[in-house]
Write a protein that holds these residues in place. Structure first.
Motif, PDB file in Angstrom:
ATOM      1  N   ILE A  46      31.142  35.882 -70.597  1.00  0.00           N
ATOM      2  CA  ILE A  46      32.633  35.835 -70.666  1.00  0.00           C
ATOM      3  C   ILE A  46      32.996  34.934 -71.709  1.00  0.00           C
ATOM      4  CG2 ILE A  46      34.537  34.996 -69.360  1.00  0.00           C
ATOM      5  CD1 ILE A  46      33.119  35.897 -66.683  1.00  0.00           C
ATOM      6  N   ALA A  47      32.571  33.721 -71.817  1.00  0.00           N
ATOM      7  CA  ALA A  47      32.896  32.709 -72.702  1.00  0.00           C
ATOM      8  C   ALA A  47      32.476  33.367 -74.222  1.00  0.00           C
ATOM      9  CB  ALA A  47      32.053  31.202 -72.643  1.00  0.00           C
ATOM     10  N   LEU A  62      32.068  41.652 -71.243  1.00  0.00           N
ATOM     11  CA  LEU A  62      32.677  41.594 -70.025  1.00  0.00           C
ATOM     12  C   LEU A  62      31.589  42.919 -69.648  1.00  0.00           C
ATOM     13  CD1 LEU A  62      36.448  41.551 -70.162  1.00  0.00           C
ATOM     14  CD2 LEU A  62      34.851  39.798 -69.350  1.00  0.00           C
ATOM     15  N   LYS A  63      31.033  43.810 -70.202  1.00  0.00           N
ATOM     16  CA  LYS A  63      30.151  44.802 -69.560  1.00  0.00           C
ATOM     17  C   LYS A  63      28.782  44.217 -69.492  1.00  0.00           C
ATOM     18  CE  LYS A  63      32.169  48.826 -72.198  1.00  0.00           C
ATOM     19  NZ  LYS A  63      31.576  49.921 -73.080  1.00  0.00           N
ATOM     20  N   TYR A  64      28.521  43.385 -70.368  1.00  0.00           N
ATOM     21  CA  TYR A  64      27.120  42.466 -70.390  1.00  0.00           C
ATOM     22  C   TYR A  64      27.343  41.646 -69.169  1.00  0.00           C
ATOM     23  CZ  TYR A  64      26.564  43.451 -75.406  1.00  0.00           C
ATOM     24  OH  TYR A  64      26.360  44.336 -76.637  1.00  0.00           O
ATOM     25  N   ALA A  65      28.479  40.919 -68.982  1.00  0.00           N
ATOM     26  CA  ALA A  65      28.652  40.168 -67.604  1.00  0.00           C
ATOM     27  C   ALA A  65      28.315  40.960 -66.575  1.00  0.00           C
ATOM     28  CB  ALA A  65      29.930  39.260 -67.768  1.00  0.00           C
ATOM     29  N   LEU A  66      29.151  42.288 -66.419  1.00  0.00           N
ATOM     30  CA  LEU A  66      28.918  42.834 -65.342  1.00  0.00           C
ATOM     31  C   LEU A  66      27.484  43.478 -65.131  1.00  0.00           C
ATOM     32  CD1 LEU A  66      31.847  45.439 -65.648  1.00  0.00           C
ATOM     33  CD2 LEU A  66      31.254  44.355 -63.664  1.00  0.00           C
ATOM     34  N   GLY A  67      26.528  43.740 -66.118  1.00  0.00           N
ATOM     35  CA  GLY A  67      25.334  43.862 -65.806  1.00  0.00           C
ATOM     36  C   GLY A  67      24.589  42.745 -65.247  1.00  0.00           C
ATOM     37  N   SER A 101      32.140  41.122 -59.825  1.00  0.00           N
ATOM     38  CA  SER A 101      32.130  42.299 -60.398  1.00  0.00           C
ATOM     39  C   SER A 101      33.681  43.188 -60.390  1.00  0.00           C
ATOM     40  CB  SER A 101      31.042  43.356 -59.620  1.00  0.00           C
ATOM     41  OG  SER A 101      29.697  42.913 -60.107  1.00  0.00           O
ATOM     42  N   ALA A 102      34.095  43.075 -59.467  1.00  0.00           N
ATOM     43  CA  ALA A 102      35.365  43.554 -59.479  1.00  0.00           C
ATOM     44  C   ALA A 102      36.535  42.891 -60.189  1.00  0.00           C
ATOM     45  CB  ALA A 102      36.021  43.619 -57.811  1.00  0.00           C
ATOM     46  N   MET A 103      36.216  41.676 -60.236  1.00  0.00           N
ATOM     47  CA  MET A 103      37.216  40.869 -61.205  1.00  0.00           C
ATOM     48  C   MET A 103      37.033  41.249 -62.812  1.00  0.00           C
ATOM     49  SD  MET A 103      37.049  37.149 -59.227  1.00  0.00           S
ATOM     50  CE  MET A 103      38.432  36.334 -60.373  1.00  0.00           C
ATOM     51  N   LEU A 104      35.833  41.481 -62.950  1.00  0.00           N
ATOM     52  CA  LEU A 104      35.293  41.760 -64.422  1.00  0.00           C
ATOM     53  C   LEU A 104      35.896  42.992 -64.592  1.00  0.00           C
ATOM     54  CD1 LEU A 104      31.623  40.100 -64.099  1.00  0.00           C
ATOM     55  CD2 LEU A 104      33.427  39.284 -65.693  1.00  0.00           C
ATOM     56  N   ARG A 105      35.672  44.048 -63.848  1.00  0.00           N
ATOM     57  CA  ARG A 105      36.190  45.061 -63.985  1.00  0.00           C
ATOM     58  C   ARG A 105      37.550  45.357 -64.417  1.00  0.00           C
ATOM     59  NH1 ARG A 105      32.401  46.789 -59.939  1.00  0.00           N
ATOM     60  NH2 ARG A 105      30.572  47.770 -60.862  1.00  0.00           N
ATOM     61  N   SER A 106      38.669  44.642 -63.579  1.00  0.00           N
ATOM     62  CA  SER A 106      39.720  44.512 -63.537  1.00  0.00           C
ATOM     63  C   SER A 106      40.139  43.889 -65.051  1.00  0.00           C
ATOM     64  CB  SER A 106      40.458  43.653 -62.541  1.00  0.00           C
ATOM     65  OG  SER A 106      41.706  43.628 -62.627  1.00  0.00           O
ATOM     66  N   LEU A 107      39.556  42.835 -65.220  1.00  0.00           N
ATOM     67  CA  LEU A 107      39.802  42.188 -66.661  1.00  0.00           C
ATOM     68  C   LEU A 107      39.480  43.066 -67.829  1.00  0.00           C
ATOM     69  CD1 LEU A 107      40.676  39.537 -68.025  1.00  0.00           C
ATOM     70  CD2 LEU A 107      38.278  38.594 -67.857  1.00  0.00           C
ATOM     71  N   GLN A 108      38.316  43.779 -67.439  1.00  0.00           N
ATOM     72  CA  GLN A 108      38.055  44.568 -68.677  1.00  0.00           C
ATOM     73  C   GLN A 108      39.110  45.808 -68.907  1.00  0.00           C
ATOM     74  OE1 GLN A 108      34.323  46.826 -68.209  1.00  0.00           O
ATOM     75  NE2 GLN A 108      33.947  46.668 -70.082  1.00  0.00           N
ATOM     76  N   THR A 109      39.720  46.456 -67.914  1.00  0.00           N
ATOM     77  CA  THR A 109      40.810  47.441 -68.134  1.00  0.00           C
ATOM     78  C   THR A 109      42.075  46.937 -67.969  1.00  0.00           C
ATOM     79  OG1 THR A 109      40.936  47.574 -65.645  1.00  0.00           O
ATOM     80  CG2 THR A 109      39.265  48.883 -66.630  1.00  0.00           C
TER      81      THR A 109
END
Length: 122
Positions: A46-47, A62-67, A101-109
Motif C-alpha cells: 500500500i505504502a 493494491l493488487k499485490y497487497a490483495l495477493g 481484502s474488501a477494503m483494498l478492493r473498494s480502494l482499488q475501484t
C-alpha cells in the motif's frame, strides 16, 4: 493525504505487528518467516504504491497487497490446523484479512480525488 492516513494501511500494519509479537517464540522458522513476510507485505505494498505517485501504479500495488492478504489468510488457516496459532485468535485474524481484502478492493475501484503521493511529507 498520506498513506499513513489510510485506514486499510493502519489496520494492515497493526495486524502485521500483532503477528510478529504472537509468533516471536515459534520455532518453525520457515513458517514464522513466511507468515510474517506476507503480513508485512500488505501494508508495505500500500505504502509503496502510494509513493509512486501514479493512480495506475497505486492500483497495481493494491493488487499485490490483495495477493498478500490472501496468502496470509491461507497461512493463518494452516497455522491453526498445525496448532501454531490459537484457534480463536486465528479466526479473529482471518476475519481481519477478509475485511482488509474488501477494503483494498473498494480502494482499488474507487476514484481517488487526488493523485496518490502528491502531498508527500517527509
Amino acid at each position: 493525504m498520506r498513506f499513513e492516513d489510510l485506514e486499510v494501511w493502519k489496520r494492515s500494519a497493526r495486524l502485521s505487528a500483532e503477528l510478529y509479537k504472537a509468533l516471536r517464540e515459534l520455532k518453525d522458522f520457515a513458517f514464522r518467516d513466511q507468515i510474517t513476510r506476507s503480513a508485512l507485505s500488505i501494508s508495505s505494498n500500500i505504502a509503496e504504491g502510494w509513493e509512486r505517485n501514479s493512480k495506475r501504479e497505486f492500483s497495481q500495488y493494491l493488487k499485490y497487497a490483495l495477493g498478500s492478504c490472501g496468502e496470509l489468510r491461507t497461512q493463518l488457516y494452516i497455522g491453526i490446523e498445525a496448532e501454531y496459532l490459537n484457534r480463536e485468535q486465528g479466526q479473529v485474524w482471518i476475519r481481519e484479512t477478509r475485511e482488509l481484502s474488501a477494503m483494498l478492493r473498494s480502494l482499488q475501484t474507487s476514484t481517488i480525488a487526488e493523485e496518490p503521493g502528491s502531498t508527500y511529507e517527509a
